[in-house]
Design an enzyme around this catalytic site. Structure first.
Site, PDB file in Angstrom:
ATOM      1  N   GLY A 243       0.792  -1.231   0.000  1.00 26.25           N
ATOM      2  CA  GLY A 243       0.000   0.000   0.000  1.00 26.25           C
ATOM      3  C   GLY A 243       0.821   1.276   0.000  1.00 26.25           C
ATOM      4  O   GLY A 243       0.262   2.365   0.106  1.00 26.25           O
ATOM      5  N   GLU A 285       4.366  -6.476   1.527  1.00 24.92           N
ATOM      6  CA  GLU A 285       3.782  -6.928   0.264  1.00 24.92           C
ATOM      7  C   GLU A 285       3.520  -5.768  -0.689  1.00 24.92           C
ATOM      8  O   GLU A 285       2.375  -5.501  -1.061  1.00 24.92           O
ATOM      9  CB  GLU A 285       2.447  -7.575   0.629  1.00 24.92           C
ATOM     10  CG  GLU A 285       2.025  -8.742  -0.161  1.00 24.92           C
ATOM     11  CD  GLU A 285       0.874  -9.409   0.581  1.00 24.92           C
ATOM     12  OE1 GLU A 285       0.960 -10.614   0.794  1.00 24.92           O
ATOM     13  OE2 GLU A 285      -0.099  -8.721   0.960  1.00 24.92           O
ATOM     14  N   PRO A 286       4.559  -5.066  -1.091  1.00 21.61           N
ATOM     15  CA  PRO A 286       4.327  -3.922  -1.983  1.00 21.61           C
ATOM     16  C   PRO A 286       4.100  -4.359  -3.432  1.00 21.61           C
ATOM     17  O   PRO A 286       4.727  -5.312  -3.906  1.00 21.61           O
ATOM     18  CB  PRO A 286       5.632  -3.134  -1.872  1.00 21.61           C
ATOM     19  CG  PRO A 286       6.657  -4.133  -1.460  1.00 21.61           C
ATOM     20  CD  PRO A 286       5.967  -5.248  -0.749  1.00 21.61           C
ATOM     21  N   GLY A 287       3.206  -3.684  -4.121  1.00 20.41           N
ATOM     22  CA  GLY A 287       2.999  -3.933  -5.547  1.00 20.41           C
ATOM     23  C   GLY A 287       3.382  -2.678  -6.316  1.00 20.41           C
ATOM     24  O   GLY A 287       4.442  -2.592  -6.935  1.00 20.41           O
ATOM     25  N   ARG A 288       2.527  -1.669  -6.178  1.00 20.31           N
ATOM     26  CA  ARG A 288       2.708  -0.407  -6.897  1.00 20.31           C
ATOM     27  C   ARG A 288       4.117   0.159  -6.727  1.00 20.31           C
ATOM     28  O   ARG A 288       4.774   0.538  -7.689  1.00 20.31           O
ATOM     29  CB  ARG A 288       1.692   0.596  -6.372  1.00 20.31           C
ATOM     30  CG  ARG A 288       1.614   1.891  -7.142  1.00 20.31           C
ATOM     31  CD  ARG A 288       0.794   2.934  -6.387  1.00 20.31           C
ATOM     32  NE  ARG A 288      -0.431   2.411  -5.836  1.00 20.31           N
ATOM     33  CZ  ARG A 288      -1.614   2.436  -6.449  1.00 20.31           C
ATOM     34  NH1 ARG A 288      -1.720   2.968  -7.641  1.00 20.31           N
ATOM     35  NH2 ARG A 288      -2.676   1.936  -5.858  1.00 20.31           N
ATOM     36  N   CYS A 354     -15.105   5.255 -26.455  1.00 21.51           N
ATOM     37  CA  CYS A 354     -16.398   5.942 -26.510  1.00 21.51           C
ATOM     38  C   CYS A 354     -16.985   6.126 -25.122  1.00 21.51           C
ATOM     39  O   CYS A 354     -17.984   5.489 -24.770  1.00 21.51           O
ATOM     40  CB  CYS A 354     -17.351   5.168 -27.409  1.00 21.51           C
ATOM     41  SG  CYS A 354     -16.750   5.163 -29.076  1.00 21.51           S
ATOM     42  N   GLU A 355     -16.337   6.919 -24.346  1.00 24.51           N
ATOM     43  CA  GLU A 355     -16.773   7.218 -22.976  1.00 24.51           C
ATOM     44  C   GLU A 355     -16.312   8.632 -22.654  1.00 24.51           C
ATOM     45  O   GLU A 355     -15.149   8.959 -22.890  1.00 24.51           O
ATOM     46  CB  GLU A 355     -16.061   6.302 -21.959  1.00 24.51           C
ATOM     47  CG  GLU A 355     -16.386   4.855 -22.039  1.00 24.51           C
ATOM     48  CD  GLU A 355     -17.539   4.443 -21.156  1.00 24.51           C
ATOM     49  OE1 GLU A 355     -17.892   5.198 -20.225  1.00 24.51           O
ATOM     50  OE2 GLU A 355     -18.084   3.371 -21.409  1.00 24.51           O
ATOM     51  N   TYR A 383      -0.871  -1.514 -12.174  1.00 23.41           N
ATOM     52  CA  TYR A 383      -2.327  -1.481 -12.361  1.00 23.41           C
ATOM     53  C   TYR A 383      -2.752  -0.768 -13.648  1.00 23.41           C
ATOM     54  O   TYR A 383      -3.806  -0.152 -13.695  1.00 23.41           O
ATOM     55  CB  TYR A 383      -3.008  -0.824 -11.159  1.00 23.41           C
ATOM     56  CG  TYR A 383      -2.635  -1.465  -9.838  1.00 23.41           C
ATOM     57  CD1 TYR A 383      -3.031  -2.766  -9.544  1.00 23.41           C
ATOM     58  CD2 TYR A 383      -1.876  -0.781  -8.884  1.00 23.41           C
ATOM     59  CE1 TYR A 383      -2.685  -3.371  -8.337  1.00 23.41           C
ATOM     60  CE2 TYR A 383      -1.521  -1.382  -7.683  1.00 23.41           C
ATOM     61  CZ  TYR A 383      -1.930  -2.670  -7.419  1.00 23.41           C
ATOM     62  OH  TYR A 383      -1.573  -3.258  -6.234  1.00 23.41           O
TER      63      TYR A 383
HETATM   64  N1  LLP Z   1      -1.436  -7.015  -0.568  1.00 26.48           N
HETATM   65  C1  LLP Z   1      -2.749  -7.155  -0.765  1.00 26.48           C
HETATM   66  C2  LLP Z   1      -3.469  -8.171  -0.028  1.00 26.48           C
HETATM   67  C3  LLP Z   1      -3.426  -6.335  -1.673  1.00 26.48           C
HETATM   68  O1  LLP Z   1      -4.721  -6.483  -1.841  1.00 26.48           O
HETATM   69  C4  LLP Z   1      -2.691  -5.361  -2.392  1.00 26.48           C
HETATM   70  C5  LLP Z   1      -3.363  -4.491  -3.350  1.00 26.48           C
HETATM   71  C6  LLP Z   1      -1.315  -5.259  -2.160  1.00 26.48           C
HETATM   72  C7  LLP Z   1      -0.724  -6.094  -1.238  1.00 26.48           C
HETATM   73  C8  LLP Z   1      -0.445  -4.283  -2.889  1.00 26.48           C
HETATM   74  O2  LLP Z   1      -0.807  -2.960  -2.705  1.00 26.48           O
HETATM   75  P1  LLP Z   1       0.118  -1.830  -3.332  1.00 26.48           P
HETATM   76  O3  LLP Z   1       1.460  -1.902  -2.658  1.00 26.48           O
HETATM   77  O4  LLP Z   1       0.242  -2.094  -4.780  1.00 26.48           O
HETATM   78  O5  LLP Z   1      -0.593  -0.571  -3.053  1.00 26.48           O
HETATM   79  N2  LLP Z   1      -6.038  -1.090  -8.818  1.00 26.48           N
HETATM   80  C9  LLP Z   1      -5.797  -0.141  -7.764  1.00 26.48           C
HETATM   81  C10 LLP Z   1      -5.024  -0.739  -6.624  1.00 26.48           C
HETATM   82  C11 LLP Z   1      -5.669  -1.963  -6.054  1.00 26.48           C
HETATM   83  C12 LLP Z   1      -4.838  -2.588  -4.979  1.00 26.48           C
HETATM   84  C13 LLP Z   1      -5.322  -3.925  -4.658  1.00 26.48           C
HETATM   85  N3  LLP Z   1      -4.596  -4.579  -3.653  1.00 26.48           N
HETATM   86  C14 LLP Z   1      -5.098   1.077  -8.353  1.00 26.48           C
HETATM   87  O6  LLP Z   1      -4.850   1.090  -9.541  1.00 26.48           O
HETATM   88  O7  LLP Z   1      -4.818   2.037  -7.653  1.00 26.48           O
END
Ligand code: LLP
Length: 428
Positions: A243, A285-288, A354-355, A383
């Site tokens: 997050g 658990e970072p994604g973004r 078309c939006e 994402y």
């Molecule tokens: N762990 C869990 C259980 C999650 O559900 C998520 C994200 C993460 C880790 C990673 O979060 P991050 O570090 O990437 O913020 N589509 C949306 C974001 C949805 C996030 C879903 N879960 C966007 O484009 O902003």
């Protein structure tokens, strides 16, 4: 906004390292996502050093949902990272990369028996249970298997983070996790014989900048471990979720994940000692924040259109390759190629879909470009491709990795790919 590192203008033309963007675009077409593999890997190494402790084992789990691709999994496997998965698709993509499943966490709020079985077969390290029904489902399966099934329980710590409504995950009415106040939880843990419960997982939301939200959530969780310890339930593992915010525009503050992680470790060490807990492993658990800054999307500017109060620049992509502005009101910034010496003007960047909501950037100040110029939207690693669609039957874009040479990470989708499996009607 500054140019991303490894990009520069020379004689007014944009380059990524030694490669002229215009040449890349001539070869590969637009929209084109360009991945900076070198910086991505440097960041992985930097984070690994930052998130280390002498008191407990640490692990960084890449949240696959940000971008799940064989190419990314190959890199993460090589650098011995962990990943999370939430679906069959992510599971089998990781398998295609020969990913070490001892480094895989299996998430999701509605895992099917089929998915659970397959995950057991592949040797997933931790199942993150979201709710009691799923717990029972996994338990039933566990009774028929001889493998040890290690489990974390996702709890909702009720920490409302400051972010978009759609990406908060720890409000009291969130669909994720078991409420921390749920009275049955401790009983259920105590009575569990078939699953090996190792600890808890929390994730409070996404794109969060306030560090105190992370500290607060972790502290609530550690207090919970303490409460359990007082009842002789000692659990060794914690997964604190992801997050961490990234800066998309100048309005966002910079969030150095590496700096944050150093403080986080100190904080965790201190609190664990203070609360006298026996925590052996801590994961984040970072994604973004792992991938976003290392990808940008290049589009071609087509029509320029003036309406009362707005100058539109229409690009050859939009909400199909980046749904985030339409879905979350997400903001981006962009640069143009070539760099024109004209005075800057305000533009609205619209897509081809078309939006009315197909607006990638609501307002940006740019030197007036010409039709056929390129526009590069910055920070599109997370994402975007992961959420791409074929709305209006537009094809998904291509992704290349630019290092000393160029690798195709994802081919451009073809009309044949799109039509595959779509059958024709016959008169009956
Ligand atoms: N762990 C869990 C259980 C999650 O559900 C998520 C994200 C993460 C880790 C990673 O979060 P991050 O570090 O990437 O913020 N589509 C949306 C974001 C949805 C996030 C879903 N879960 C966007 O484009 O902003």
């Amino acid at each position: 906004m500054n140019l991303p590192l490894n990009y520069h203008y020379k004689n007014g033309e944009l380059y990524m390292k030694k490669f002229k963007i215009e040449e890349l675009v001539k070869t590969y077409g637009t929209p084109l996502l360009i991945f900076d593999e070198e910086r991505f890997i440097d960041h992985l190494l930097e984070l690994e050093t930052a998130f280390r402790s002498t008191r407990f084992k640490t692990g960084i789990v890449y949240a696959s949902k940000a971008l799940s691709l064989p190419y990314i999994y190959d890199i993460l496997e090589y650098y011995k990272y962990y990943i999370d998965i939430v679906s069959f698709g992510e599971m089998l993509t990781a398998k295609a990369s020969d990913f070490n499943f001892k480094h895989v966490f299996f998430h999701g709020n509605n895992k099917s028996s089929k998915e659970l079985m397959k995950a057991i077969e592949l040797g997933v390290a931790y199942f993150v249970i979201d709710n009691y029904e799923e717990w029972d489902r996994l338990k039933t399966i566990a009774k028929t298997r001889k493998e040890e099934i290690k489990v974390l329980i996702r709890i909702n710590p009720r920490v409302e983070a400051e972010t978009h409504e759609f990406i908060k995950t720890a409000t009291p009415d969130s669909k994720f996790g078991i409420d921390i106040e749920d009275n049955h939880l401790i009983q259920r843990i105590r009575g569990e014989r078939d699953l090996n419960i190792q600890g808890f997982h929390i994730h409070i939301g996404s794109q969060i900048f306030r560090k105190d939200s992370f500290f607060k959530a972790a502290n609530i969780l550690l207090d919970y471990y303490k409460k359990l310890k007082e009842q002789d339930i000692i659990l060794p593992v914690i997964n604190l979720g992801g997050g961490f915010g990234v800066a998309y525009t100048e309005k966002d503050e910079a969030f150095s994940l590496a700096d944050f992680l150093k403080d986080y470790v100190l904080f965790l060490e201190h609190e664990i000692k203070n609360k006298d807990l026996a925590i052996k492993e801590i994961y984040i658990e970072p994604g973004r924040s792992l991938i976003n800054d290392y990808m940008n999307t290049v589009y071609e500017i087509g029509t320029k259109k003036r309406v009362p109060g707005k100058n539109y620049l229409f690009i050859d992509g939009g909400m199909g390759d980046n749904i985030r502005p339409a879905l979350y009101g997400a903001e981006y910034t962009a640069i143009t190629d070539p760099k024109r010496p004209n005075d800057k003007m305000d533009f609205t960047i619209g897509g081809k879909f078309c939006e009315s909501s197909d607006i990638l950037i609501d307002r940006i100040s740019l030197p007036d470009p010409e039709t056929g110029d390129r526009l590069m939207v910055l920070g599109t690693g997370a994402y975007t491709y992961a959420m791409a669609s074929n709305y209006n039957r537009f094809l998904k874009p291509m992704i290349i990795s630019v290092h000393d040479d160029i690798h195709t990470m994802v081919e451009r989708q073809s009309i044949e790919d799109l039509l595959k499996g779509e059958n024709h009607w016959k008169i009956r």
